[in-house]
Design a protein around this motif. Structure first.
Motif, PDB file in Angstrom:
ATOM      1  N   LEU A 178      -3.677   0.563  -3.063  1.00  0.00           N
ATOM      2  CA  LEU A 178      -3.141  -0.794  -2.981  1.00  0.00           C
ATOM      3  C   LEU A 178      -2.572  -1.157  -4.346  1.00  0.00           C
ATOM      4  CD1 LEU A 178      -5.659  -3.064  -1.040  1.00  0.00           C
ATOM      5  CD2 LEU A 178      -3.291  -2.618  -0.437  1.00  0.00           C
ATOM      6  N   MET A 179      -1.357  -1.677  -4.367  1.00  0.00           N
ATOM      7  CA  MET A 179      -0.754  -2.201  -5.584  1.00  0.00           C
ATOM      8  C   MET A 179      -0.674  -3.714  -5.431  1.00  0.00           C
ATOM      9  SD  MET A 179      -0.274   0.417  -7.520  1.00  0.00           S
ATOM     10  CE  MET A 179       0.762  -0.309  -8.798  1.00  0.00           C
ATOM     11  N   CYS A 218       0.850  -1.192   0.000  1.00  0.00           N
ATOM     12  CA  CYS A 218       0.000   0.000   0.000  1.00  0.00           C
ATOM     13  C   CYS A 218       0.883   1.238   0.000  1.00  0.00           C
ATOM     14  CB  CYS A 218      -0.959   0.014   1.187  1.00  0.00           C
ATOM     15  SG  CYS A 218      -0.164   0.139   2.797  1.00  0.00           S
ATOM     16  N   ALA A 219       0.374   2.286  -0.620  1.00  0.00           N
ATOM     17  CA  ALA A 219       1.001   3.608  -0.587  1.00  0.00           C
ATOM     18  C   ALA A 219      -0.027   4.548   0.026  1.00  0.00           C
ATOM     19  CB  ALA A 219       1.388   4.056  -1.991  1.00  0.00           C
ATOM     20  N   SER A 220       0.313   5.123   1.169  1.00  0.00           N
ATOM     21  CA  SER A 220      -0.703   5.795   1.974  1.00  0.00           C
ATOM     22  C   SER A 220      -0.313   7.221   2.324  1.00  0.00           C
ATOM     23  CB  SER A 220      -0.954   5.001   3.261  1.00  0.00           C
ATOM     24  OG  SER A 220       0.257   4.813   3.985  1.00  0.00           O
ATOM     25  N   ASP A 221       0.402   7.899   1.421  1.00  0.00           N
ATOM     26  CA  ASP A 221       0.733   9.301   1.648  1.00  0.00           C
ATOM     27  C   ASP A 221      -0.553  10.099   1.822  1.00  0.00           C
ATOM     28  OD1 ASP A 221       1.311  12.168   0.846  1.00  0.00           O
ATOM     29  OD2 ASP A 221       3.337  11.348   0.783  1.00  0.00           O
ATOM     30  N   GLU A 222      -0.617  10.891   2.884  1.00  0.00           N
ATOM     31  CA  GLU A 222      -1.871  11.556   3.225  1.00  0.00           C
ATOM     32  C   GLU A 222      -2.295  12.615   2.201  1.00  0.00           C
ATOM     33  OE1 GLU A 222       0.025  14.880   6.255  1.00  0.00           O
ATOM     34  OE2 GLU A 222      -1.094  13.195   7.051  1.00  0.00           O
ATOM     35  N   ALA A 223      -1.369  13.054   1.326  1.00  0.00           N
ATOM     36  CA  ALA A 223      -1.712  14.034   0.302  1.00  0.00           C
ATOM     37  C   ALA A 223      -2.173  13.389  -0.994  1.00  0.00           C
ATOM     38  CB  ALA A 223      -0.514  14.948   0.032  1.00  0.00           C
ATOM     39  N   ASN A 224      -2.163  12.058  -1.064  1.00  0.00           N
ATOM     40  CA  ASN A 224      -2.561  11.333  -2.269  1.00  0.00           C
ATOM     41  C   ASN A 224      -3.692  10.360  -1.956  1.00  0.00           C
ATOM     42  OD1 ASN A 224      -0.395  12.531  -3.694  1.00  0.00           O
ATOM     43  ND2 ASN A 224       0.998  10.899  -3.070  1.00  0.00           N
ATOM     44  N   HIS A 251      -6.826   9.822   5.004  1.00  0.00           N
ATOM     45  CA  HIS A 251      -6.051   8.817   5.725  1.00  0.00           C
ATOM     46  C   HIS A 251      -4.762   9.494   6.175  1.00  0.00           C
ATOM     47  CE1 HIS A 251      -3.680   8.457   2.007  1.00  0.00           C
ATOM     48  NE2 HIS A 251      -4.865   8.605   1.439  1.00  0.00           N
ATOM     49  N   ASP A 252      -4.176   9.037   7.269  1.00  0.00           N
ATOM     50  CA  ASP A 252      -3.097   9.815   7.888  1.00  0.00           C
ATOM     51  C   ASP A 252      -1.689   9.334   7.534  1.00  0.00           C
ATOM     52  OD1 ASP A 252      -2.629   7.557   9.397  1.00  0.00           O
ATOM     53  OD2 ASP A 252      -2.870   8.541  11.343  1.00  0.00           O
ATOM     54  N   GLY A 253      -1.555   8.428   6.577  1.00  0.00           N
ATOM     55  CA  GLY A 253      -0.230   7.970   6.171  1.00  0.00           C
ATOM     56  C   GLY A 253       0.174   6.641   6.774  1.00  0.00           C
TER      57      GLY A 253
END
Length: 201
Positions: free
Chosen positions: A130-131, A120-126, A162-164
Protein backbone atom coordinates in the motif's frame (compact mmCIF):
# COMPACT_ATOMS: atom_id res chain seq x y z
CA UNK A 1 -1.04 4.13 -25.07
CA UNK A 2 -1.48 0.84 -26.91
CA UNK A 3 2.21 -0.15 -27.13
CA UNK A 4 5.34 0.25 -25.05
CA UNK A 5 6.42 3.26 -27.11
CA UNK A 6 3.79 5.94 -26.48
CA UNK A 7 2.77 8.40 -23.80
CA UNK A 8 -0.66 8.87 -22.24
CA UNK A 9 -3.41 10.34 -24.38
CA UNK A 10 -6.06 12.42 -22.58
CA UNK A 11 -9.26 14.04 -23.77
CA UNK A 12 -10.90 16.90 -21.85
CA UNK A 13 -13.52 19.57 -22.30
CA UNK A 14 -14.54 22.71 -20.42
CA UNK A 15 -17.06 23.14 -18.96
CA UNK A 16 -18.17 19.68 -17.86
CA UNK A 17 -20.77 18.02 -20.02
CA UNK A 18 -20.70 20.43 -22.97
CA UNK A 19 -18.36 21.76 -25.62
CA UNK A 20 -15.71 20.22 -27.83
CA UNK A 21 -13.28 17.59 -26.64
CA UNK A 22 -9.59 18.47 -26.90
CA UNK A 23 -6.90 15.80 -26.99
CA UNK A 24 -3.38 16.02 -25.61
CA UNK A 25 -0.55 13.59 -24.87
CA UNK A 26 1.66 13.42 -21.78
CA UNK A 27 5.05 11.88 -22.63
CA UNK A 28 6.65 9.21 -20.47
CA UNK A 29 9.56 10.19 -18.23
CA UNK A 30 12.82 10.81 -20.06
CA UNK A 31 14.51 7.50 -20.80
CA UNK A 32 11.32 5.43 -20.79
CA UNK A 33 10.04 4.28 -24.17
CA UNK A 34 6.37 4.59 -23.23
CA UNK A 35 3.69 3.70 -20.71
CA UNK A 36 0.83 1.20 -20.60
CA UNK A 37 -2.15 0.02 -18.51
CA UNK A 38 -2.82 3.23 -16.61
CA UNK A 39 -5.10 3.95 -13.64
CA UNK A 40 -6.35 7.45 -12.84
CA UNK A 41 -8.23 9.29 -10.09
CA UNK A 42 -9.00 12.98 -9.63
CA UNK A 43 -9.27 15.15 -6.54
CA UNK A 44 -8.85 18.63 -5.18
CA UNK A 45 -11.02 21.65 -5.95
CA UNK A 46 -13.33 20.84 -8.87
CA UNK A 47 -11.30 17.65 -9.37
CA UNK A 48 -8.52 19.64 -11.04
CA UNK A 49 -5.78 17.41 -9.61
CA UNK A 50 -5.12 14.31 -11.72
CA UNK A 51 -3.25 11.33 -10.24
CA UNK A 52 -2.06 8.48 -12.49
CA UNK A 53 -0.20 5.24 -11.88
CA UNK A 54 1.06 3.57 -15.02
CA UNK A 55 3.66 1.03 -16.14
CA UNK A 56 6.61 1.66 -18.43
CA UNK A 57 6.39 -0.57 -21.48
CA UNK A 58 8.16 -3.90 -20.79
CA UNK A 59 10.49 -5.32 -23.43
CA UNK A 60 7.89 -7.95 -24.25
CA UNK A 61 5.55 -5.15 -25.37
CA UNK A 62 8.07 -3.23 -27.44
CA UNK A 63 9.38 -1.17 -24.54
CA UNK A 64 12.76 -0.87 -22.85
CA UNK A 65 14.20 -1.43 -19.39
CA UNK A 66 13.78 1.81 -17.42
CA UNK A 67 16.03 2.55 -14.44
CA UNK A 68 16.76 -1.14 -14.04
CA UNK A 69 13.15 -2.35 -14.17
CA UNK A 70 11.56 -4.23 -17.07
CA UNK A 71 8.22 -2.68 -16.19
CA UNK A 72 8.56 0.25 -13.78
CA UNK A 73 5.56 1.67 -11.91
CA UNK A 74 5.31 5.44 -12.54
CA UNK A 75 3.39 8.06 -10.53
CA UNK A 76 2.17 11.11 -12.47
CA UNK A 77 0.40 14.21 -11.12
CA UNK A 78 -1.15 17.34 -12.59
CA UNK A 79 -2.59 20.01 -10.30
CA UNK A 80 -4.13 22.11 -13.07
CA UNK A 81 -6.37 19.70 -14.95
CA UNK A 82 -3.65 18.29 -17.17
CA UNK A 83 -1.96 21.50 -18.37
CA UNK A 84 1.30 20.80 -16.52
CA UNK A 85 2.68 17.71 -14.76
CA UNK A 86 4.90 18.12 -11.69
CA UNK A 87 5.30 14.39 -10.95
CA UNK A 88 6.25 11.84 -13.61
CA UNK A 89 8.61 9.12 -12.39
CA UNK A 90 9.17 6.06 -10.20
CA UNK A 91 8.52 6.59 -6.48
CA UNK A 92 11.76 5.83 -4.56
CA UNK A 93 10.03 3.17 -2.44
CA UNK A 94 9.16 1.20 -5.60
CA UNK A 95 12.47 1.48 -7.48
CA UNK A 96 14.84 -1.24 -8.71
CA UNK A 97 16.62 -1.44 -5.35
CA UNK A 98 13.36 -2.79 -3.92
CA UNK A 99 11.68 -4.63 -6.82
CA UNK A 100 13.03 -5.89 -10.18
CA UNK A 101 9.82 -5.18 -12.10
CA UNK A 102 6.05 -4.85 -11.95
CA UNK A 103 3.44 -6.55 -14.12
CA UNK A 104 0.45 -5.28 -16.05
CA UNK A 105 -2.73 -4.19 -14.26
CA UNK A 106 -1.55 -5.23 -10.79
CA UNK A 107 -2.29 -1.88 -9.12
CA UNK A 108 -5.37 0.11 -8.14
CA UNK A 109 -6.38 3.43 -6.58
CA UNK A 110 -8.73 4.06 -3.72
CA UNK A 111 -11.07 6.98 -4.22
CA UNK A 112 -9.25 9.97 -2.63
CA UNK A 113 -10.47 11.53 0.65
CA UNK A 114 -9.41 15.17 0.67
CA UNK A 115 -5.62 15.21 0.38
CA UNK A 116 -5.29 11.55 1.37
CA UNK A 117 -4.36 9.20 -1.48
CA UNK A 118 -3.89 5.44 -1.42
CA UNK A 119 -2.99 2.94 -4.10
CA UNK A 120 -1.93 -0.68 -3.90
CA UNK A 121 0.67 -2.52 -5.95
CA UNK A 122 -0.13 -6.21 -5.94
CA UNK A 123 2.20 -7.91 -8.42
CA UNK A 124 2.23 -11.55 -7.37
CA UNK A 125 6.06 -11.75 -7.62
CA UNK A 126 6.55 -8.85 -5.17
CA UNK A 127 5.35 -7.76 -1.75
CA UNK A 128 1.74 -6.65 -1.51
CA UNK A 129 2.18 -2.91 -1.03
CA UNK A 130 0.00 0.00 0.00
CA UNK A 131 1.30 3.46 -0.89
CA UNK A 132 -0.26 6.28 1.13
CA UNK A 133 0.07 10.05 0.80
CA UNK A 134 -1.48 12.50 3.26
CA UNK A 135 -0.41 15.59 1.26
CA UNK A 136 -1.96 15.11 -2.18
CA UNK A 137 0.96 13.16 -3.59
CA UNK A 138 3.89 15.29 -2.39
CA UNK A 139 5.29 12.53 -0.16
CA UNK A 140 4.51 8.83 0.18
CA UNK A 141 4.63 6.15 2.84
CA UNK A 142 5.09 2.48 1.85
CA UNK A 143 3.15 -0.09 3.89
CA UNK A 144 3.94 -3.77 3.23
CA UNK A 145 0.70 -5.67 3.79
CA UNK A 146 2.00 -9.08 2.73
CA UNK A 147 5.76 -9.69 2.66
CA UNK A 148 6.53 -11.93 -0.29
CA UNK A 149 8.47 -15.07 0.75
CA UNK A 150 10.73 -14.71 -2.30
CA UNK A 151 10.50 -11.35 -4.11
CA UNK A 152 10.82 -11.87 -7.87
CA UNK A 153 10.29 -15.64 -7.40
CA UNK A 154 13.91 -16.57 -8.02
CA UNK A 155 14.52 -19.64 -5.93
CA UNK A 156 11.53 -20.96 -4.02
CA UNK A 157 8.71 -23.24 -5.10
CA UNK A 158 5.25 -23.90 -3.69
CA UNK A 159 4.54 -20.40 -2.41
CA UNK A 160 1.45 -18.86 -0.87
CA UNK A 161 1.14 -15.44 -2.50
CA UNK A 162 -1.42 -12.79 -3.33
CA UNK A 163 -2.57 -13.28 -6.91
CA UNK A 164 -2.25 -9.74 -8.31
CA UNK A 165 -5.85 -8.66 -7.77
CA UNK A 166 -6.40 -6.17 -4.95
CA UNK A 167 -8.44 -3.07 -4.27
CA UNK A 168 -8.21 -0.49 -1.46
CA UNK A 169 -10.93 1.76 -0.03
CA UNK A 170 -10.65 4.74 2.34
CA UNK A 171 -13.72 5.01 4.56
CA UNK A 172 -15.27 8.23 5.89
CA UNK A 173 -13.16 8.00 9.06
CA UNK A 174 -9.91 7.70 7.09
CA UNK A 175 -9.43 3.99 7.75
CA UNK A 176 -8.00 1.99 4.83
CA UNK A 177 -9.59 -1.30 3.86
CA UNK A 178 -7.90 -3.70 1.41
CA UNK A 179 -9.37 -6.73 -0.28
CA UNK A 180 -7.17 -9.18 -2.22
CA UNK A 181 -6.95 -12.80 -3.33
CA UNK A 182 -4.40 -15.43 -2.36
CA UNK A 183 -3.36 -18.71 -3.92
CA UNK A 184 -0.57 -21.28 -4.00
CA UNK A 185 1.90 -21.31 -6.87
CA UNK A 186 5.16 -22.91 -8.01
CA UNK A 187 6.91 -20.11 -9.95
CA UNK A 188 10.00 -22.20 -10.72
CA UNK A 189 7.94 -24.62 -12.79
CA UNK A 190 5.22 -22.24 -13.91
CA UNK A 191 2.43 -24.13 -12.16
CA UNK A 192 -0.33 -23.30 -9.73
CA UNK A 193 -2.68 -25.31 -7.52
CA UNK A 194 -6.42 -25.11 -8.28
CA UNK A 195 -8.93 -24.78 -5.46
CA UNK A 196 -6.36 -23.53 -2.95
CA UNK A 197 -7.13 -19.80 -3.07
CA UNK A 198 -9.32 -17.43 -1.19
CA UNK A 199 -10.25 -13.81 -0.63
CA UNK A 200 -8.48 -11.87 2.11
CA UNK A 201 -9.35 -8.64 3.95
Amino acid sequence: GATGGTGLVFCKRDPWGTGTWTQFEVPPPAGASGVLWSRMVTGGNNHNTIHVITLTGPTGNGGTVYKGQDGALIYMRSQDGGLTWDKNDVLPELDSSNYPKFGADNYAWAEPRGNTLVFCASDEANDLILMKSADNGDTWQKIIVWEHPDNAATGTDSLWVHDGSAHPVIDINGKIHLFFSVYRTDPLNGTWYPYTGGTAY
